[in-house]
Write a protein that holds these residues in place. Structure first.
Motif, PDB file in Angstrom:
ATOM      1  N   GLN A  70       0.816  -1.208   0.000  1.00 11.57           N
ATOM      2  CA  GLN A  70       0.000   0.000   0.000  1.00 11.57           C
ATOM      3  C   GLN A  70       0.853   1.262   0.000  1.00 11.57           C
ATOM      4  OE1 GLN A  70      -2.296  -0.954   3.471  1.00 11.57           O
ATOM      5  NE2 GLN A  70      -3.985  -1.794   2.270  1.00 11.57           N
ATOM      6  N   ASN A 120      -7.685   2.626   0.838  1.00 16.87           N
ATOM      7  CA  ASN A 120      -7.315   2.851   2.235  1.00 16.87           C
ATOM      8  C   ASN A 120      -6.399   4.065   2.374  1.00 16.87           C
ATOM      9  OD1 ASN A 120      -4.329   1.988   2.639  1.00 16.87           O
ATOM     10  ND2 ASN A 120      -5.225   0.526   1.212  1.00 16.87           N
ATOM     11  N   GLU A 121      -6.210   4.494   3.597  1.00 16.07           N
ATOM     12  CA  GLU A 121      -5.434   5.691   3.926  1.00 16.07           C
ATOM     13  C   GLU A 121      -3.989   5.614   3.421  1.00 16.07           C
ATOM     14  OE1 GLU A 121      -5.468   9.490   5.930  1.00 16.07           O
ATOM     15  OE2 GLU A 121      -7.120   8.086   5.707  1.00 16.07           O
ATOM     16  N   ALA A 124      -3.883   5.780  -0.456  1.00 20.72           N
ATOM     17  CA  ALA A 124      -4.295   7.127  -0.861  1.00 20.72           C
ATOM     18  C   ALA A 124      -3.203   8.150  -0.577  1.00 20.72           C
ATOM     19  CB  ALA A 124      -5.590   7.513  -0.150  1.00 20.72           C
ATOM     20  N   ALA A 125      -2.556   8.045   0.575  1.00 17.97           N
ATOM     21  CA  ALA A 125      -1.490   8.992   0.932  1.00 17.97           C
ATOM     22  C   ALA A 125      -0.329   8.885  -0.050  1.00 17.97           C
ATOM     23  CB  ALA A 125      -1.012   8.730   2.354  1.00 17.97           C
ATOM     24  N   LYS A 137      -9.169  12.199   0.775  1.00 16.64           N
ATOM     25  CA  LYS A 137      -9.982  11.502   1.765  1.00 16.64           C
ATOM     26  C   LYS A 137     -10.062  10.060   1.303  1.00 16.64           C
ATOM     27  CE  LYS A 137     -12.447  15.266   3.783  1.00 16.64           C
ATOM     28  NZ  LYS A 137     -13.619  15.635   4.525  1.00 16.64           N
ATOM     29  N   ALA A 138      -9.757   9.151   2.209  1.00 18.85           N
ATOM     30  CA  ALA A 138      -9.703   7.730   1.871  1.00 18.85           C
ATOM     31  C   ALA A 138     -10.839   6.965   2.538  1.00 18.85           C
ATOM     32  CB  ALA A 138      -8.353   7.155   2.316  1.00 18.85           C
ATOM     33  N   GLY A 139     -11.016   5.722   2.089  1.00 15.00           N
ATOM     34  CA  GLY A 139     -12.013   4.840   2.682  1.00 15.00           C
ATOM     35  C   GLY A 139     -13.437   5.295   2.439  1.00 15.00           C
TER      36      GLY A 139
END
Length: 163
Positions: A70, A120-121, A124-125, A137-139
Motif C-alpha cells: 500500500q 485505504n489511507e 491514498a497517501a 480523503k480515503a475509505g
C-alpha cells in the motif's frame, strides 16, 4: 462483479489462461469487496472492513506485507476462505501520464485538486504525495463522495469531479 478491480482480475486470469471456478451466492458489498461460495467454501475478497465484517483475523505478518504494498500506492484485497485469511491480491493501477499532466496543470492554474477514494489511507497517501495533491480523503463509499461534493458546494466552491 462489475467493479473495475474485479474486471481487471478476471481479465488477468483469462490472459494467463488460468482456470477459476464459478461462484454462487455472490454478493458485492459496496466499498468493501465481494463474498460468495466456490467449490462448497465461503469466499470473501476485499478490504479490512470486509474482513472485520466476516470476523476474519488478519495475521500481523500479513498486515505488514500488505502495508508495504500500500505504501507503494497499490490496492490490496484480502482473500478469506471459510472465514480465515488465506492471502491477498495486489492490483496496481499506474497513474496515466495524461492524468498526471492534467493534474499538474490544474494545480499550476491555482485549482485545488482533492482526491476522494475508496482506497485505504496508506495507498491514498502514497498516490496523493506522488501527484502533489493538496488533500485526499480515503475509505470513502460512493455516497460519502457525493456528500463531500455537496459539502464543498455549500462552502461556495465550484466542484468538478472525474472518476
Amino acid at each position: 462483479s462489475e467493479h473495475p478491480l474485479a474486471e481487471a482480475t478476471v481479465r488477468y486470469a483469462k490472459e494467463k489462461n488460468l482456470k477459476y471456478p464459478e461462484a454462487t451466492d455472490f454478493d458485492a458489498v459496496t466499498g468493501k469487496g465481494v463474498t460468495g461460495t466456490s467449490e462448497g467454501k465461503s469466499i470473501a475478497i476485499g478490504n479490512d472492513k470486509l474482513m472485520q465484517e466476516i470476523n476474519a483475523e488478519v495475521d500481523k505478518n500479513l498486515q505488514q506485507q500488505v502495508k508495504t504494498e500500500q505504501e507503494q500506492g497499490k490496492t490490496v484485497s484480502y482473500i478469506a476462505v471459510e472465514g480465515k485469511v488465506a492471502g491477498y491480491v495486489t492490483i496496481t493501477d499506474p497513474i496515466k501520464k495524461t492524468s498526471r499532466q492534467a493534474i499538474s496543470e490544474l494545480i499550476d492554474a491555482g485549482v485545488e485538486v482533492v482526491m476522494l477514494t475508496g482506497d485505504n489511507e496508506v495507498t491514498a497517501a502514497a498516490v496523493a504525495k506522488e501527484l502533489h495533491l493538496s488533500g485526499f480523503k480515503a475509505g470513502m463509499l460512493p455516497q460519502d463522495k457525493m456528500e463531500e461534493v455537496t459539502k464543498l458546494q455549500q462552502q461556495g466552491k465550484k466542484v468538478a469531479m472525474a472518476g
